[in-house]
Design an enzyme around this catalytic site. Sequence first.
Site, PDB file in Angstrom:
ATOM      1  N   ARG A 100     -15.245  -7.416  -0.215  1.00 42.77           N
ATOM      2  CA  ARG A 100     -16.034  -6.728  -1.228  1.00 42.77           C
ATOM      3  C   ARG A 100     -16.492  -7.736  -2.273  1.00 42.77           C
ATOM      4  NH1 ARG A 100     -15.106  -1.744   0.548  1.00 42.77           N
ATOM      5  NH2 ARG A 100     -13.024  -0.825   0.642  1.00 42.77           N
ATOM      6  N   LYS A 150      -0.046   9.168   3.166  1.00 44.50           N
ATOM      7  CA  LYS A 150       0.382   8.487   1.950  1.00 44.50           C
ATOM      8  C   LYS A 150       1.583   9.233   1.377  1.00 44.50           C
ATOM      9  CE  LYS A 150      -3.929   9.980  -0.036  1.00 44.50           C
ATOM     10  NZ  LYS A 150      -4.989   9.898  -1.041  1.00 44.50           N
ATOM     11  N   GLU A 173     -12.264   4.041 -11.483  1.00 42.22           N
ATOM     12  CA  GLU A 173     -12.546   2.898 -10.622  1.00 42.22           C
ATOM     13  C   GLU A 173     -14.011   2.920 -10.217  1.00 42.22           C
ATOM     14  OE1 GLU A 173      -9.209   1.470  -7.942  1.00 42.22           O
ATOM     15  OE2 GLU A 173      -9.235   3.611  -7.549  1.00 42.22           O
ATOM     16  N   GLU A 174     -14.532   1.740  -9.925  1.00 38.49           N
ATOM     17  CA  GLU A 174     -15.933   1.618  -9.513  1.00 38.49           C
ATOM     18  C   GLU A 174     -16.211   2.341  -8.193  1.00 38.49           C
ATOM     19  OE1 GLU A 174     -16.451  -0.122  -6.504  1.00 38.49           O
ATOM     20  OE2 GLU A 174     -14.279  -0.472  -6.514  1.00 38.49           O
ATOM     21  N   SER A 175     -15.151   2.607  -7.424  1.00 35.33           N
ATOM     22  CA  SER A 175     -15.301   3.216  -6.110  1.00 35.33           C
ATOM     23  C   SER A 175     -15.392   4.737  -6.176  1.00 35.33           C
ATOM     24  CB  SER A 175     -14.125   2.794  -5.231  1.00 35.33           C
ATOM     25  OG  SER A 175     -12.908   3.109  -5.884  1.00 35.33           O
ATOM     26  N   ASP A 177     -10.528  13.201  -3.833  1.00 35.76           N
ATOM     27  CA  ASP A 177     -10.195  12.485  -5.071  1.00 35.76           C
ATOM     28  C   ASP A 177     -11.354  11.651  -5.623  1.00 35.76           C
ATOM     29  OD1 ASP A 177     -10.041  10.570  -3.086  1.00 35.76           O
ATOM     30  OD2 ASP A 177      -7.997   9.912  -3.559  1.00 35.76           O
ATOM     31  N   ARG A 178     -12.425  11.482  -4.837  1.00 37.84           N
ATOM     32  CA  ARG A 178     -13.571  10.722  -5.357  1.00 37.84           C
ATOM     33  C   ARG A 178     -14.706  11.658  -5.737  1.00 37.84           C
ATOM     34  NH1 ARG A 178     -14.422   5.208  -1.946  1.00 37.84           N
ATOM     35  NH2 ARG A 178     -12.224   4.651  -1.757  1.00 37.84           N
ATOM     36  N   THR A 215       0.849  -1.188   0.000  1.00 41.27           N
ATOM     37  CA  THR A 215       0.000   0.000   0.000  1.00 41.27           C
ATOM     38  C   THR A 215       0.886   1.241   0.000  1.00 41.27           C
ATOM     39  OG1 THR A 215      -0.160  -0.121   2.402  1.00 41.27           O
ATOM     40  CG2 THR A 215      -1.948  -1.087   1.168  1.00 41.27           C
ATOM     41  N   ARG A 256      -2.826   3.653   7.079  1.00 39.98           N
ATOM     42  CA  ARG A 256      -4.111   4.124   7.600  1.00 39.98           C
ATOM     43  C   ARG A 256      -4.376   3.410   8.910  1.00 39.98           C
ATOM     44  NH1 ARG A 256      -8.868   4.673   3.090  1.00 39.98           N
ATOM     45  NH2 ARG A 256      -7.249   5.542   1.775  1.00 39.98           N
ATOM     46  N   ASP A 274     -15.071  13.207  -1.623  1.00 42.01           N
ATOM     47  CA  ASP A 274     -14.744  12.536  -0.364  1.00 42.01           C
ATOM     48  C   ASP A 274     -13.788  13.353   0.501  1.00 42.01           C
ATOM     49  OD1 ASP A 274     -12.447  12.170  -1.871  1.00 42.01           O
ATOM     50  OD2 ASP A 274     -12.006  10.230  -0.984  1.00 42.01           O
ATOM     51  N   ASP A 320     -10.564  13.517   1.040  1.00 44.60           N
ATOM     52  CA  ASP A 320      -9.372  14.139   0.460  1.00 44.60           C
ATOM     53  C   ASP A 320      -9.589  14.637  -0.970  1.00 44.60           C
ATOM     54  OD1 ASP A 320      -9.579  11.467  -0.371  1.00 44.60           O
ATOM     55  OD2 ASP A 320      -7.426  11.308  -0.741  1.00 44.60           O
ATOM     56  N   LYS A 349      -6.780  10.267  -8.855  1.00 43.03           N
ATOM     57  CA  LYS A 349      -8.156  10.510  -9.224  1.00 43.03           C
ATOM     58  C   LYS A 349      -8.529  11.888  -8.705  1.00 43.03           C
ATOM     59  CE  LYS A 349      -9.784   7.544  -5.439  1.00 43.03           C
ATOM     60  NZ  LYS A 349      -8.746   6.589  -5.045  1.00 43.03           N
ATOM     61  N   THR A 382      -6.923  -2.924  -8.489  1.00 42.77           N
ATOM     62  CA  THR A 382      -7.511  -1.807  -7.736  1.00 42.77           C
ATOM     63  C   THR A 382      -6.435  -0.872  -7.186  1.00 42.77           C
ATOM     64  OG1 THR A 382      -9.418  -3.125  -7.139  1.00 42.77           O
ATOM     65  CG2 THR A 382      -8.890  -1.308  -5.679  1.00 42.77           C
ATOM     66  N   SER A 419      -8.700   9.370   3.507  1.00 41.85           N
ATOM     67  CA  SER A 419      -9.682   9.429   2.425  1.00 41.85           C
ATOM     68  C   SER A 419     -11.114   9.501   2.935  1.00 41.85           C
ATOM     69  CB  SER A 419      -9.477   8.250   1.489  1.00 41.85           C
ATOM     70  OG  SER A 419     -10.221   8.440   0.322  1.00 41.85           O
ATOM     71  N   HIS A 420     -11.923   8.515   2.578  1.00 40.75           N
ATOM     72  CA  HIS A 420     -13.352   8.544   2.916  1.00 40.75           C
ATOM     73  C   HIS A 420     -13.637   8.001   4.317  1.00 40.75           C
ATOM     74  CE1 HIS A 420     -12.025   4.877   1.135  1.00 40.75           C
ATOM     75  NE2 HIS A 420     -12.945   4.253   1.838  1.00 40.75           N
TER      76      HIS A 420
HETATM   77  C1  VG1 Z   1     -10.665   1.396  -1.930  1.00 39.54           C
HETATM   78  C2  VG1 Z   1     -11.304   1.334  -3.297  1.00 39.54           C
HETATM   79  C3  VG1 Z   1     -10.254   1.552  -4.365  1.00 39.54           C
HETATM   80  C4  VG1 Z   1      -9.530   2.878  -4.104  1.00 39.54           C
HETATM   81  C5  VG1 Z   1      -8.975   2.903  -2.697  1.00 39.54           C
HETATM   82  C6  VG1 Z   1      -8.366   4.235  -2.338  1.00 39.54           C
HETATM   83  O1  VG1 Z   1      -9.707   0.370  -1.801  1.00 39.54           O
HETATM   84  O2  VG1 Z   1     -11.958   0.098  -3.496  1.00 39.54           O
HETATM   85  O3  VG1 Z   1     -10.864   1.543  -5.632  1.00 39.54           O
HETATM   86  O4  VG1 Z   1      -8.490   3.048  -5.017  1.00 39.54           O
HETATM   87  O5  VG1 Z   1     -10.022   2.645  -1.758  1.00 39.54           O
HETATM   88  O6  VG1 Z   1      -9.298   5.272  -2.488  1.00 39.54           O
HETATM   89  P1  VG1 Z   1      -9.997  -1.012  -1.054  1.00 39.54           P
HETATM   90  O7  VG1 Z   1      -8.683  -1.750  -1.061  1.00 39.54           O
HETATM   91  O8  VG1 Z   1     -10.501  -0.681   0.303  1.00 39.54           O
HETATM   92  O9  VG1 Z   1     -11.058  -1.700  -1.858  1.00 39.54           O
HETATM   93  V1  VG1 Z   1      -9.155   6.688  -1.609  1.00 39.54           V
HETATM   94  O10 VG1 Z   1     -10.332   7.728  -2.064  1.00 39.54           O
HETATM   95  O11 VG1 Z   1      -8.666   6.147  -0.227  1.00 39.54           O
HETATM   96  O12 VG1 Z   1      -7.690   7.390  -2.071  1.00 39.54           O
HETATM   97 CO    CO Z   2     -10.065   9.610  -1.354  1.00 36.54          CO
END
Ligand code: VG1
Ligand code: CO
Length: 543
Positions: free
Chosen positions: A496, A126, A363-365, A281-282, A18, A22, A277, A279, A376, A344, A113-114
Amino acid sequence: MTIKTIPTTPIDGQKPGTSGLRKKTQVFMQTPYLENFIQATIDAIGGGAGKRLVVGGDGRYFNRAAIQTILKMAAGNGVAEVIVGQGGILSTPAASNLIRENKTDGGFILSASHNPGGIDEDFGVKFNAANGGPAPEKLTARMYEATTTITEYRIAEAGDIDLGRIGETTLDDMRIRVVDPVESYQALMQRLFDFDAIRSLFAGGFTMCFDAMHAVTGPYATAILEGALGAPTGTVVNGTPLEDFGKGHPDPNPIWAKPLMDLMMGADAPDLGAASDGDGDRNMIVGRGAYVTPSDSLAILAANAHLAPAYAGGLAGIARSMPTSAAADRVAAKLGIAAYETPTGWKFFGNLLDAGKVTICGEESAGTGSDHVREKDGLWAVLLWLNILAARKQSVAEIVTRHWQEFGRDYYSRYDYEDVATDQATRLMDGLRDRLDGLAARRFADLTVAGADEFSYLDPVDGSFSEGQGLRIAFEGGGRAVFRLSGTGTQGATLRLYLEQYSGTDGRTDLDPQEALAPVREAAQEISDMSAIIGRTEPDVVT
Ligand code: VG1
Ligand code: CO
């Protein structure tokens, strides 16, 4: 000034592979947890001497204190210059942009992040490399190695630096530049998009609600949407970054951005709803009465990107993460450009972007972005949507429906099973992995398995190989289920399950997604023996 060298012992923590760390905020607050990770990262990039770095974060609890520690450690390690966002604020895409524009050696981004923020919630750090993107696997391997062998860290003994004022200061021999977090990001957006067209859109009465979720995008969205683009005051809601994000999950999806969803599904819905989100990026995109799945959004943005000045010359290629739906591939095929499928995480897009093989990724997320930075970018996606809406003069719902008419619809949903006991999660994944080879042609629930495998990725640019990136099962009739364990959770394991069903070009595109996905869901739950192994089939979060 005195530089102290403090003995320390390895930390437990960073997961191999990673780009960051976190953990619970209180774990980070216990010296030398943060210190160890920062020193390990500096060691992994070959030491701090003469380096230039960017530092900033999403404003969550402990952001400012952590930045002070990082500045003192940077000085202690001989770093030449650090660029910091005013007040310690930088969104992830804005940090990526600053690294690139200033050609620094990389940067630290402070965010989980979220994940929720606060003293009892999550914190994260990060490291992004010189291309502005998440540390690639080679570097994360060195970072991980360094966290296991660390013996000491170096820190300058000094008072706190004033981050509130824009300008230059020094810490020992190190220069610190406090910059406006929005300015150069906004200038970049202005170069990419047709701001005049979007300004006319708003001037013509187009309405929008942008929910910044009390997170970092607030100042960016306010300056750009309400400032530069003339959207009415109040277009941005929850626009002041709070240390605890107002106690919410700053995760832009229909579950955590429910107030916005309710607004958009109600009688007084504006033309466009969007959220970002923690930070920045989403992104979430929702039209009046029409939620756009991130996988569809990626495909629609790719199909229409040429309407924005930066992409008028066409796209080099499109990349999506493996669990993301195939909708983007159909667009790539139509455009006659390459489609890439990566594991991912944004770090895998970096090489493709650097090599000029792709222009747009997603990404789907809820992550979408382009070659303008190496992350992103939530607000970028919103602005591209606005640019497309301004050019096509149609509603979000119309654009989506026409897209499905042309390409067919990829029904999509992700089920998250949170806080699963780690041994149960491992047992489910290992058991399924062992059975993958024998699944083909077998029937589960009402579906026949067409093929099953474990996804691995050979990077076409640098030849690096990444294994164990998710178990995928394809069904006859265009269905697919993917199983993977999250790499970003901070408690137990998060399983998931990604579900997908293609309608074909002559199939129905107006079904309820959960209904359309029911056969795939039932087959996936049966194949994995989920209810026996983890004791439930009901997920915690459905997006
Ligand atoms: C999740 C999402 C992934 C994304 C990652 C970081 O990871 O599924 O698509 O890139 O978060 O996003 P995971 O391993 O929990 O599925 V963010 O907005 O933290 O930078
Ligand atoms: Co984020």
